[in-house]
Design an enzyme around this catalytic site. Structure first.
Site, PDB file in Angstrom:
ATOM      1  N   ASP A  26      44.706  -1.302  62.203  1.00  0.00           N
ATOM      2  CA  ASP A  26      45.647  -0.184  62.296  1.00  0.00           C
ATOM      3  C   ASP A  26      45.275   0.728  63.463  1.00  0.00           C
ATOM      4  O   ASP A  26      44.099   0.868  63.799  1.00  0.00           O
ATOM      5  CB  ASP A  26      45.605   0.594  60.969  1.00  0.00           C
ATOM      6  CG  ASP A  26      46.784   1.540  60.834  1.00  0.00           C
ATOM      7  OD1 ASP A  26      47.763   1.414  61.600  1.00  0.00           O
ATOM      8  OD2 ASP A  26      46.724   2.416  59.944  1.00  0.00           O
ATOM      9  N   ASN A  74      56.892  -4.845  58.720  1.00  0.00           N
ATOM     10  CA  ASN A  74      56.917  -4.549  60.157  1.00  0.00           C
ATOM     11  C   ASN A  74      58.266  -4.851  60.814  1.00  0.00           C
ATOM     12  O   ASN A  74      58.550  -4.372  61.916  1.00  0.00           O
ATOM     13  CB  ASN A  74      55.815  -5.302  60.915  1.00  0.00           C
ATOM     14  CG  ASN A  74      54.424  -4.713  60.719  1.00  0.00           C
ATOM     15  OD1 ASN A  74      53.412  -5.398  60.822  1.00  0.00           O
ATOM     16  ND2 ASN A  74      54.349  -3.415  60.434  1.00  0.00           N
TER      17      ASN A  74
HETATM   18  C1  FPP Z   1      48.771  -1.695  63.832  1.00  0.00           C
HETATM   19  O1  FPP Z   1      48.945  -0.727  64.795  1.00  0.00           O
HETATM   20  C2  FPP Z   1      48.854  -3.053  64.337  1.00  0.00           C
HETATM   21  C3  FPP Z   1      49.786  -4.010  64.041  1.00  0.00           C
HETATM   22  C4  FPP Z   1      51.232  -3.822  63.974  1.00  0.00           C
HETATM   23  C5  FPP Z   1      49.317  -5.359  63.770  1.00  0.00           C
HETATM   24  C6  FPP Z   1      48.260  -5.891  64.683  1.00  0.00           C
HETATM   25  C7  FPP Z   1      48.789  -6.639  65.841  1.00  0.00           C
HETATM   26  C8  FPP Z   1      48.026  -6.970  66.916  1.00  0.00           C
HETATM   27  C9  FPP Z   1      46.591  -6.626  67.030  1.00  0.00           C
HETATM   28  C10 FPP Z   1      48.623  -7.662  68.072  1.00  0.00           C
HETATM   29  C11 FPP Z   1      49.080  -9.077  67.940  1.00  0.00           C
HETATM   30  C12 FPP Z   1      48.431  -9.952  66.954  1.00  0.00           C
HETATM   31  C13 FPP Z   1      48.056 -11.245  67.151  1.00  0.00           C
HETATM   32  C14 FPP Z   1      47.559 -12.052  66.013  1.00  0.00           C
HETATM   33  C15 FPP Z   1      48.109 -11.923  68.470  1.00  0.00           C
HETATM   34  P1  FPP Z   1      50.137   0.287  64.631  1.00  0.00           P
HETATM   35  O2  FPP Z   1      51.198  -0.107  65.595  1.00  0.00           O
HETATM   36  O3  FPP Z   1      50.560   0.361  63.213  1.00  0.00           O
HETATM   37  O4  FPP Z   1      49.438   1.613  65.055  1.00  0.00           O
HETATM   38  P2  FPP Z   1      49.851   3.094  64.641  1.00  0.00           P
HETATM   39  O5  FPP Z   1      49.660   3.202  63.158  1.00  0.00           O
HETATM   40  O6  FPP Z   1      48.884   3.945  65.405  1.00  0.00           O
HETATM   41  O7  FPP Z   1      51.280   3.306  65.066  1.00  0.00           O
END
Ligand code: FPP
Length: 250
Positions: A26, A74
């Site tokens: 996250d 998501n």
């Molecule tokens: C959370 O950050 C992250 C995700 C949506 C999932 C993780 C995805 C990756 C690391 C990239 C691609 C994955 C692979 C397997 C190649 P957020 O966007 O929720 O952050 P925030 O809470 O600060 O908005």
């Protein structure tokens, strides 16, 4: 009494490190925002963190790493962010396959990933086939994953089996239920890590966390690496897992 689903160790003192670690990655968006970058840059940096953690896990004796890469929820993000994430997942699977082969890591996917874009499904199919005999570790990506959905799917397949007469309702126990989950062939989950300080489970591995330890860091996912994983493992080894029982000295 023990069963196939019983993961209580003989000794409740947790001297050994975790074998199966899951991570709710996250904070990509907030990491990017702090730097005045687009959210996509945060996700890209998140991929670098995944690479660091896969290597560090191996060093720490973690043989099973399960990452929450894209939740069923998501999809409700803005369309351009979803498209960017899907493109990043596709490119990463393509670019990192050789590295997984080099590290002898098996790729495993949980969630309704077959509903993803056909190009991603084909890339996953190829990666699964090419890494299926790798025995150094298993990297599981949760893609289009929902813990509740997974439980519902397991319940439905048991209901179908009972309906067709291949089992009776009395055959449905914890082991039978766990066998219907996406994680059926993985060891019990020892440790769940969440980055960015949030204290939520967010519909991840709901069944599997029953006896897992929980470790949260305020660091954003793109900042995460060997140091934080090492801290989580060190904390884990100091804890005494009681599985609801009392342990010596209590
Ligand atoms: C959370 O950050 C992250 C995700 C949506 C999932 C993780 C995805 C990756 C690391 C990239 C691609 C994955 C692979 C397997 C190649 P957020 O966007 O929720 O952050 P925030 O809470 O600060 O908005």
């Amino acid at each position: 009494m023990s069963s196939a689903n019983d993961h209580r160790p003989q000794d409740n003192n947790q001297r050994n490190g975790p074998v199966h670690v899951a991570v709710i990655m996250d904070g990509n968006g907030r990491w990017a925002k702090r730097r005045g970058l687009p959210r996509a840059a945060g996700h890209k940096a998140g991929v670098k963190a995944i690479k660091r953690v896969v290597e560090a896990a191996h060093e720490l004796g973690i043989t099973h790493l399960t990452l929450y890469a894209f939740s069923a929820e998501n999809w409700s993000r803005p369309a351009d962010e979803v498209a960017g994430l899907m493109q990043l997942i596709l490119e990463t699977l393509r670019n990192e396959l050789a590295d997984l082969e080099r590290q002898k890591i098996r790729l495993n996917i949980i969630g309704r990933w077959r509903a993803l874009d056909s190009e991603i499904v084909a890339q996953i199919d190829e990666a699964i086939v090419r890494t299926k005999d790798n025995a150094a570790g298993t990297l599981t990506l949760a893609l289009n994953y929902s813990g509740r959905q997974d439980i519902v799917d397991a319940a439905r397949s048991l209901a179908q089996a009972a309906h067709s007469g291949s089992i009776t309702p009395a055959d449905i126990d914890e082991a039978a239920f766990a066998a219907g989950l996406g994680t059926a062939d993985l060891p019990p989950l020892d440790l769940l890590i969440r980055t960015s300080g949030e204290m939520r489970v967010s519909n991840f591995l709901l069944w599997e966390i029953a006896y897992s330890e929980f470790w949260v860091t305020p660091d954003f996912w793109p900042e995460f690496g060997a140091r934080q994983l090492g801290q989580a493992v060190a904390d884990f080894t100091k804890r005494r897992r009681r599985y609801g029982a009392l342990s010596e000295g209590d």
